[in-house]
Design an enzyme around this catalytic site. Structure first.
Site, PDB file in Angstrom:
ATOM      1  N   GLU A 195      30.399  41.052  46.876  1.00 26.73           N
ATOM      2  CA  GLU A 195      29.441  41.812  46.058  1.00 26.73           C
ATOM      3  C   GLU A 195      29.346  43.274  46.504  1.00 26.73           C
ATOM      4  O   GLU A 195      28.281  43.876  46.457  1.00 26.73           O
ATOM      5  CB  GLU A 195      28.065  41.143  46.072  1.00 26.73           C
ATOM      6  N   GLY A 196      30.458  43.810  46.937  1.00 24.71           N
ATOM      7  CA  GLY A 196      30.488  45.185  47.432  1.00 24.71           C
ATOM      8  C   GLY A 196      30.342  45.187  48.933  1.00 24.71           C
ATOM      9  O   GLY A 196      29.281  44.815  49.460  1.00 24.71           O
TER      10      GLY A 196
END
Length: 594
Positions: free
Chosen positions: A440-441
């Site tokens: 998610e980053g």
């Protein structure tokens, strides 16, 4: 052995005393969310997590998922556990009652999600991803799409995924190659390959709803040319039940360091039928709805690992007899004292405890503001909350997952050699926690998001949502003698944060590398100050309750805060010095010398 008991007492402190449960009740959709209802939800969630999910954590890790002929089978017991979880209504906790959900506030569901992550992080991936898909469809889907998919996702009959990453692109989604060609009936043919798709294929639900980023033939280059499509595994029939198999299949599953009971899939789309979600070429706006929800959820994963690691380490430190206390035998009737008596063990345990309880306060505070961002009727209050959540999302994601790894490693260290052995259960937390800093980053991307997007937005408008209330609180709390030992170090750290913010704003405008070089240290500094602010507020709530029936709880709260301010918050001085040194030491290093 690893142990877990839902930390309901501390959760109640955060929800009722620190944040004030009456605040959530101000919002019209939550006026019937009474303390009795919240208590019942938390208690029942604790029972499910302790009795159903936690017993499968180690066995699921050891067995992993099975991939045969395009089919993924989850570990033994997972399907039965999911049925129990679904039948209890847990898949629809935060979903709109109009679609069969429970309609609970985000702050309550965050506390339940923490328990799930502590008990079995792999299991939590399946319903967790579904909620992100639910939010994107609810925000951007057509009425027909919402009527078809949302009740099924809320009930847990169907699950959802996020299909972003491709073999050649991860963070840079502007490089997406998956294509979408129009059919005459308004649907699209989706073709391409996606990788690292959590819960892309499994045997827990009747259908899987994939939300897929793809390009239309006339798409402009980069992220401005990406559209979002809903692509179900089975094409729904007219009555809403799963019909013919769609052109989407799992090509393989990854063999991973951790979360082994969560299927991480390569998904192949071969002219699969899909439908546009939202406007053409505006897919990133919808996808960020999913990603932001997922980033907060990943932060809570780090928190869940912290709590489980801390509980396991405390249990071992009480039981393990080794050596004598430095001041003399604490347990003269035994051959040795429990390792709990040793200063360094206590240092590790208190570090774990302070980060865990502080992380819970930070995640809950952000989740409470998310409720206002989504449900407040006052436009000004809604806008303030939206700014606050946007600012704090990268901090919650990165700080709590970094600390999740640190705390899990401390748990292994408390166990010593036994911590390194699988049978004791602690090394799994280290392996499971590690992914949360990446997906998610990555946390480096979160730091860049903070300094590159959040700081300059509206000339620092989002920053003011944090700086102004914290500054006002410090000014007020300075007059309270009972708080002085906590407020003074917070005030000093807060000044460092303000100065660092000014430095980045000034230097970053002329040289973006300066902002990039400072980003990770700045995010950590920001997060520690935010946690410090909440620890002072916790002391303020606890200081007049130390002599009551629950006095031991409040005394421990104050003592943990004291450790945080004396032993952990001083990191801000070193972080400040590092980031203020500038980018030269890293950017001037010759490439060829690496």
């Amino acid at each position: 052995m690893a142990v877990y008991q839902a930390p309901l007492r501390d959760m109640r402190f955060v929800f009722y005393e620190l944040l004030g449960s009456d605040k959530v009740a101000e919002l019209p959709p939550y006026q019937e969310v009474s303390p009795d209802l919240v208590d019942a939800v938390l208690e029942e969630a604790g029972k499910v997590c302790e009795g159903v999910l936690f017993p499968l954590n180690r066995s699921g890790d050891e067995e992993g998922c099975h991939f045969e002929n395009g089919v993924v089978r989850t570990p033994k017991g997972f399907r039965q556990a999911y049925d129990t979880f679904r039948d209890g209504g847990w898949t629809g906790m935060a979903c709109d009652p109009a679609y069969g959900g429970q309609g609970l506030p985000s702050v309550v569901t965050m506390l339940v999600e923490e328990m799930i992550c502590s008990a079995n992080m792999s299991f939590g991936m399946y319903p967790g991803l579904s909620h992100g898909a639910y939010k994107a469809l609810k925000a951007f889907g057509t009425e027909e799409q919402k009527a078809l998919y949302l009740p099924k996702i809320a009930s847990g009959e169907w699950s959802g995924t996020m299909c972003l990453t491709e073999p050649h692109c991860g963070t840079d989604l502007g490089l997406v190659r998956t294509k979408a060609d129009a059919n005459d009936d308004g649907s699209f043919r989706i073709s391409g390959t996606k990788i690292f798709i959590s819960a892309g294929e499994h045997d827990l639900t009747d259908n899987i709803v994939h939300l897929v980023l793809a390009r239309l033939p006339d798409a402009p280059p980069g992220i401005k040319g990406i559209s979002l499509f809903v692509v179900p595994k089975f094409l729904p029939k007219d009555d809403g039940t799963p019909g013919a198999r769609n052109g989407v299949a799992c090509g393989s599953i990854e063999h991973k360091m951790g979360i082994k009971a969560s299927s991480t899939c390569v998904m192949n789309f071969d002219e699969a039928t899909g439908w546009l979600v939202g406007e053409p070429h505006k897919g990133m706006r919808a996808m960020f709805t999913m990603m932001n929800a997922a980033r907060l959820g990943v932060g809570v994963q780090g928190l869940g690992i912290m709590e489980a690691s801390y509980q396991g380490a405390v249990a071992y430190a009480r039981d393990r007899l080794q050596g004598r206390a430095l001041t003399g035998a604490a347990n003269p009737d035994a051959k040795a004292d429990p390792i709990l008596v040793h200063p360094d063990v206590r240092r590790m345990l208190l570090t774990m405890r302070a980060y865990t309880e502080g992380g819970r306060m930070l995640a809950a505070w952000t989740s409470r503001e998310l409720d206002y961002a989504e449900k407040a009727e006052d436009p000004a209050r809604k806008a303030e909350a939206e700014d606050f959540v946007a600012l704090m999302t990268p901090i919650v994601k990165a700080l709590l997952t970094d600390l999740g790894s640190e705390v899990a490693n401390l748990g292994v260290q408390v166990y010593g050699g036994h911590g390194y052995i699988r049978e004791w259960g602690m090394e799994q937390y280290v392996r499971d926690a590690r992914i949360a800093q990446i997906y998610e980053g990555t946390n480096g991307i979160q730091a860049l998001d903070l300094v590159g997007r959040k700081l300059p937005t509206g000339m620092g408008r989002q920053l003011r949502r944090f700086f102004h209330p914290v500054s006002a609180y410090i000014d007020r709390a300075m007059d309270d003698d009972d708080l002085s030992e906590f407020v003074l170090p917070l005030a000093k750290a807060f000044v460092r944060l303000q100065q660092a913010t000014g430095f980045i704003a000034q230097k970053g405008m002329s040289n973006p590398n300066e902002a990039g070089a400072a980003a990770t240290d700045y995010l950590r500094l920001f997060g520690l100050v935010a946690m410090g602010y909440l620890w002072v507020r916790a002391v303020e709530e606890a200081k007049d309750k130390t002599d009551g029936d629950d006095g031991a709880f409040y005394r421990a709260k104050i003592a943990t805060a004291r450790f945080y301010f004396q032993r952990l918050l001083p990191q801000t001085g070193a972080l400040f010095a590092a980031l203020m040194s500038g980018a030269g030491s890293m950017m001037d290093f010759e490439d060829a010398a690496f």
